[in-house]
Write an enzyme that holds these catalytic residues in place. Sequence first.
Site, short mmCIF file in Angstrom:
data_model
loop_
_atom_site.label_atom_id
_atom_site.label_comp_id
_atom_site.label_asym_id
_atom_site.label_seq_id
_atom_site.Cartn_x
_atom_site.Cartn_y
_atom_site.Cartn_z
N LYS A 131 0.84 -1.19 0.00
CA LYS A 131 0.00 0.00 0.00
C LYS A 131 0.88 1.25 0.00
CE LYS A 131 -3.78 1.90 2.86
NZ LYS A 131 -4.58 1.64 4.08
N LEU A 189 -6.65 8.44 3.44
CA LEU A 189 -6.81 7.03 3.85
C LEU A 189 -8.15 6.76 4.52
CD1 LEU A 189 -3.30 6.45 5.52
CD2 LEU A 189 -3.92 6.11 3.11
N SER A 215 -9.15 1.62 2.89
CA SER A 215 -8.27 2.46 2.10
C SER A 215 -7.19 1.68 1.36
CB SER A 215 -7.61 3.50 3.01
OG SER A 215 -6.82 2.89 4.01
N ILE A 236 -7.45 1.10 10.13
CA ILE A 236 -7.84 1.87 11.31
C ILE A 236 -9.36 1.88 11.48
CG2 ILE A 236 -8.03 4.13 10.21
CD1 ILE A 236 -6.68 5.32 12.72
N GLY A 237 -10.07 1.43 10.41
CA GLY A 237 -11.51 1.39 10.49
C GLY A 237 -12.10 0.33 9.57
N GLY A 238 -11.21 -0.55 9.06
CA GLY A 238 -11.64 -1.59 8.12
C GLY A 238 -10.82 -1.63 6.86
N SER A 239 -9.73 -0.88 6.80
CA SER A 239 -9.04 -0.63 5.54
C SER A 239 -8.26 -1.80 4.97
CB SER A 239 -8.10 0.57 5.69
OG SER A 239 -8.84 1.74 5.86
#
Length: 562
Positions: A131, A189, A215, A236-239
Amino acid sequence: MAADWESRAKAKRDAVLNLIPAEWRLKDIPSREEQKDVTGSYIQQFLTEPEVEITETDAVGLADKIAAGKWSAVEVTKAFCHRAALAHQLVNCLHEIFFEAAILSAQALDDYYAQHKKTIGPLHGVPVSLKDQFHVRGVETTMGYVGWIGTFEGVPNDPRRASFESEMVRELRNLGAVLYCKTSVPHTLMSGETVNNIIGYTWNPKNRYLAAGGSSGGEGALIGLKGSPGGFGTDIGGSIRIPAAFNGLYGIRPTSGRLPYEGMANSMDGQNSILSVVGPLATSARTLRLLTRSVLSQQPWLYDPLVVDMPWRDAEEQAIYEIIKSTSSKGRLSFGVLKTDGTVNPQPPVQRAIAMVAEALEKAGHKVIEWKPPSHRRIVDVVIKTWIYDGGKDVHGAFALSGEPISLQIKSSYGDKPKEEYTASQIAATNIAKRKIQKEYMDYWNSTAEETGTGRPVDGVICALAPYPAARPEKYDYYGYSLWVNGLDYTSVVVPVTTADKSLDQYAEGYVPISDLDKKTFEAYDAEIYDGAHVSLQIVGRKFTEEKMLAIAEYVGGLLGK
């Protein structure tokens, strides 16, 4: 200013395309109306038979073939470079190409193998994609920001621009991995869709009407097209999990502190309430295991102050295999199944996938119970607060470097300008709320030992990763199914389950949404558009259960024929 950012973005976009050899350039790229699905036989037509065989072998198989001398690192690298180049032209998934450097690295590995008749590590000759948060020597990191072009994280003339590498990059090189490209991200992101002003929108290769996720969307799209056997994203939230799910892949979100994050670019650096974590995405569960175990063999806790001294634990993995082999009632696995979080119901294909997994586990003799946890809404509220501690100052500052516009997906969270920052007392209160919820959830999980009949609490929780098989552009309105895992810092593995089927996946007639967000989700569903899209779920474990959850993911994938 507008002309300036546009010209800079175009120059960067063209520079990436120009790094693709002329013989790999596609003359005609069909519209999504002409060719919705560009995976499988579609992309294979542009490859030779040996290239197809190589690129459709997972990383474990590649490592074995290279170690046995059947394939060279150079031929494997060239095959994946070719397929990655095709993937980018079809779905816009690459930010950086360094194929020539990769081939030189692969040649050095082949020379070592020829001289010593052995590999330098478990990833010897295996291509690994990254990434565009990872810093790689001699390669730019823009993270989707036009203002970062030609700089080091937005700072002009910083000497680190050409020489600095992230800690995990160093470790991957030590392990013998071949690094060859960096993949697209949404600027900031902070979105489940991948879009920025440099390369535009990253499309889902299985269904180009849909998002590839975010992201780590470029990783998901690239690996989904088998332009990489495995790569690393962040979450950090599903990335990690969102792109893995949307592209029919396996992916793991480890507990923070398990894998090294040192030296990577990021948004809102210093926000420590909910940490972003790094983890792999791949075409097979065993590849996740190979990549995770390999990185841990480098003792990252000696080089990253936030990594826990926790080597790979064979015993944790083996315990799962022993349970699966056992015939006693106490030897079976047990799972909680979350059908809905009470705020948004999953769309029909996701509901069907949940039922499929629960049925497969019960048929195999495992215990499945209904998961009735403390409110997920409270967890989600805490996580979202941490994203705006600085009022958006960091992300707006990055946009201001070039004057580029903010995508609608990001504007919905951060607005047009920075807002008031949180005070220290407000941050402390958020941290206290997070800790209380974590304790409540821990107590609930422990209480399930009374229902499982195994003498243990549930081994994992099966639930949606998103309410959608994959989001439609500008319609990713609800992140609750991924965020609760980050708030609790649990380990979660994504497992591909099925594909959407317009003849099976319909809302019940007269369906009444349970909330305004559920109404949006209901209205965004179109069985015709979704037909054929990947449908995946996550299996969530407690903190630091990476070995256990990877073993479970591989087992469940096997039950599903994946």
